[in-house]
Design a protein around this motif. Structure first.
Motif, short mmCIF file in Angstrom:
data_model
loop_
_atom_site.label_atom_id
_atom_site.label_comp_id
_atom_site.label_asym_id
_atom_site.label_seq_id
_atom_site.Cartn_x
_atom_site.Cartn_y
_atom_site.Cartn_z
N GLU A 177 -20.12 13.33 -18.42
CA GLU A 177 -19.53 12.08 -18.89
C GLU A 177 -19.47 10.98 -17.83
O GLU A 177 -18.98 9.89 -18.11
CB GLU A 177 -18.11 12.35 -19.40
N GLY A 178 -19.92 11.24 -16.63
CA GLY A 178 -19.87 10.24 -15.58
C GLY A 178 -21.16 10.21 -14.79
O GLY A 178 -22.20 10.69 -15.24
N ILE A 179 -21.08 9.65 -13.59
CA ILE A 179 -22.21 9.58 -12.68
C ILE A 179 -21.74 10.17 -11.35
O ILE A 179 -20.70 9.75 -10.82
CB ILE A 179 -22.67 8.11 -12.49
N ASP A 180 -22.46 11.15 -10.83
CA ASP A 180 -22.12 11.77 -9.56
C ASP A 180 -22.95 11.14 -8.45
O ASP A 180 -24.18 11.04 -8.56
CB ASP A 180 -22.41 13.27 -9.58
N ILE A 181 -22.26 10.71 -7.40
CA ILE A 181 -22.92 10.07 -6.26
C ILE A 181 -22.44 10.76 -4.99
O ILE A 181 -21.24 10.98 -4.81
CB ILE A 181 -22.61 8.56 -6.20
N ALA A 182 -23.37 11.11 -4.11
CA ALA A 182 -23.04 11.82 -2.88
C ALA A 182 -23.47 11.02 -1.66
O ALA A 182 -24.49 10.33 -1.67
CB ALA A 182 -23.73 13.18 -2.87
N HIS A 220 -19.81 17.65 -26.75
CA HIS A 220 -19.65 16.29 -27.30
C HIS A 220 -19.44 15.26 -26.21
O HIS A 220 -18.79 15.53 -25.21
CB HIS A 220 -18.46 16.25 -28.26
N LEU A 221 -19.97 14.06 -26.42
CA LEU A 221 -19.72 12.94 -25.52
C LEU A 221 -18.53 12.14 -26.02
O LEU A 221 -18.50 11.74 -27.19
CB LEU A 221 -20.94 12.02 -25.44
N ASP A 222 -17.53 11.92 -25.17
CA ASP A 222 -16.39 11.06 -25.52
C ASP A 222 -16.64 9.63 -25.08
O ASP A 222 -16.09 8.70 -25.65
CB ASP A 222 -15.12 11.55 -24.82
N HIS A 276 -7.14 10.57 -17.50
CA HIS A 276 -7.97 11.72 -17.15
C HIS A 276 -9.42 11.51 -17.59
O HIS A 276 -9.69 10.85 -18.59
CB HIS A 276 -7.42 13.00 -17.78
N ALA A 277 -10.31 12.13 -16.85
CA ALA A 277 -11.73 12.11 -17.19
C ALA A 277 -11.95 12.93 -18.46
O ALA A 277 -11.14 13.79 -18.81
CB ALA A 277 -12.55 12.70 -16.04
N ALA A 278 -13.04 12.64 -19.14
CA ALA A 278 -13.41 13.41 -20.32
C ALA A 278 -13.83 14.81 -19.89
O ALA A 278 -14.35 15.01 -18.79
CB ALA A 278 -14.57 12.73 -21.06
N LYS A 279 -13.61 15.77 -20.75
CA LYS A 279 -14.07 17.12 -20.46
C LYS A 279 -15.60 17.12 -20.50
O LYS A 279 -16.20 16.53 -21.39
CB LYS A 279 -13.52 18.09 -21.51
N SER A 280 -16.21 17.76 -19.54
CA SER A 280 -17.67 17.81 -19.49
C SER A 280 -18.18 19.24 -19.59
O SER A 280 -18.89 19.58 -20.51
CB SER A 280 -18.19 17.19 -18.18
N VAL A 281 -17.82 20.06 -18.63
CA VAL A 281 -18.35 21.43 -18.57
C VAL A 281 -17.94 22.20 -19.82
O VAL A 281 -16.76 22.28 -20.16
CB VAL A 281 -17.87 22.14 -17.29
N GLY A 282 -18.93 22.72 -20.53
CA GLY A 282 -18.68 23.52 -21.72
C GLY A 282 -18.39 22.73 -22.97
O GLY A 282 -18.19 23.30 -24.04
#
Length: 156
Positions: A32-37, A138-140, A129-135
């Motif tokens: 549901e987001g963007i991961d940046i390292a 559905h996209l919120d 809170h962030a949307a649930k992603s793992v498992g």
């Protein structure tokens, strides 16, 4: 001219996107987001100004998820940052400006130092809170590309 989102998040030399929106390839669920390292200890900057509505100060390792939720009332959107270590000076109710340092890159809530990153998520309305992603199949959240473009960022 738009700035690269990874540069705006870390400034200096920027970072790299390690997982885009809805970009899981080996994990069940919808990202549901963007991961940046960039690297452990790097300054994390606010991409959008607003009011801090939630802070969770996690710890390193799988069970210590940290969260910073910043609500922008004029945009009617919340930007949520996960996994980074919130700066000790941050408080709920505080206003932060675009570009202000809000955290240090860490691995709060992920399994190891080598997977350190900042998860950035745009949510509609005021959300703590962030949307649930793992498992979760559905996209919120809507695809945030248009939102980030409207804020002057290229999603890279």
């Amino acid at each position: 001219m738009r700035a690269n989102m990874s540069y705006a998040l870390y400034q200096a030399r920027g970072g790299r996107i390690t997982c885009g929106f809805d970009g899981y390839t080996t994990t069940r669920g919808r990202h549901e987001g963007i991961d940046i390292a960039r690297g452990v200890g790097s300054d994390v900057h606010a991409l959008v100004g607003g009011k801090i509505i939630y802070i969770a100060r996690g710890h390193t390792g799988r069970s210590g998820l940290s969260t910073i939720s910043i609500y922008n009332a004029s945009l009617r959107k919340t930007v949520i940052y996960l996994h980074s270590a919130p700066r000790s000076s941050l408080r709920v109710g505080q206003m932060v400006g675009r570009g202000q340092v809000i955290a240090d890159e860490s691995w709060n809530g992920v399994s190891s130092r080598s997977t350190a990153h900042t998860h950035v998520e745009m949510r509609l309305g005021s959300r703590t809170h962030a949307a649930k992603s793992v498992g979760d199949p559905h996209l919120d959240n809507p695809n945030p590309g248009r939102f980030w473009n409207s804020q002057g960022y290229n999603v890279r």
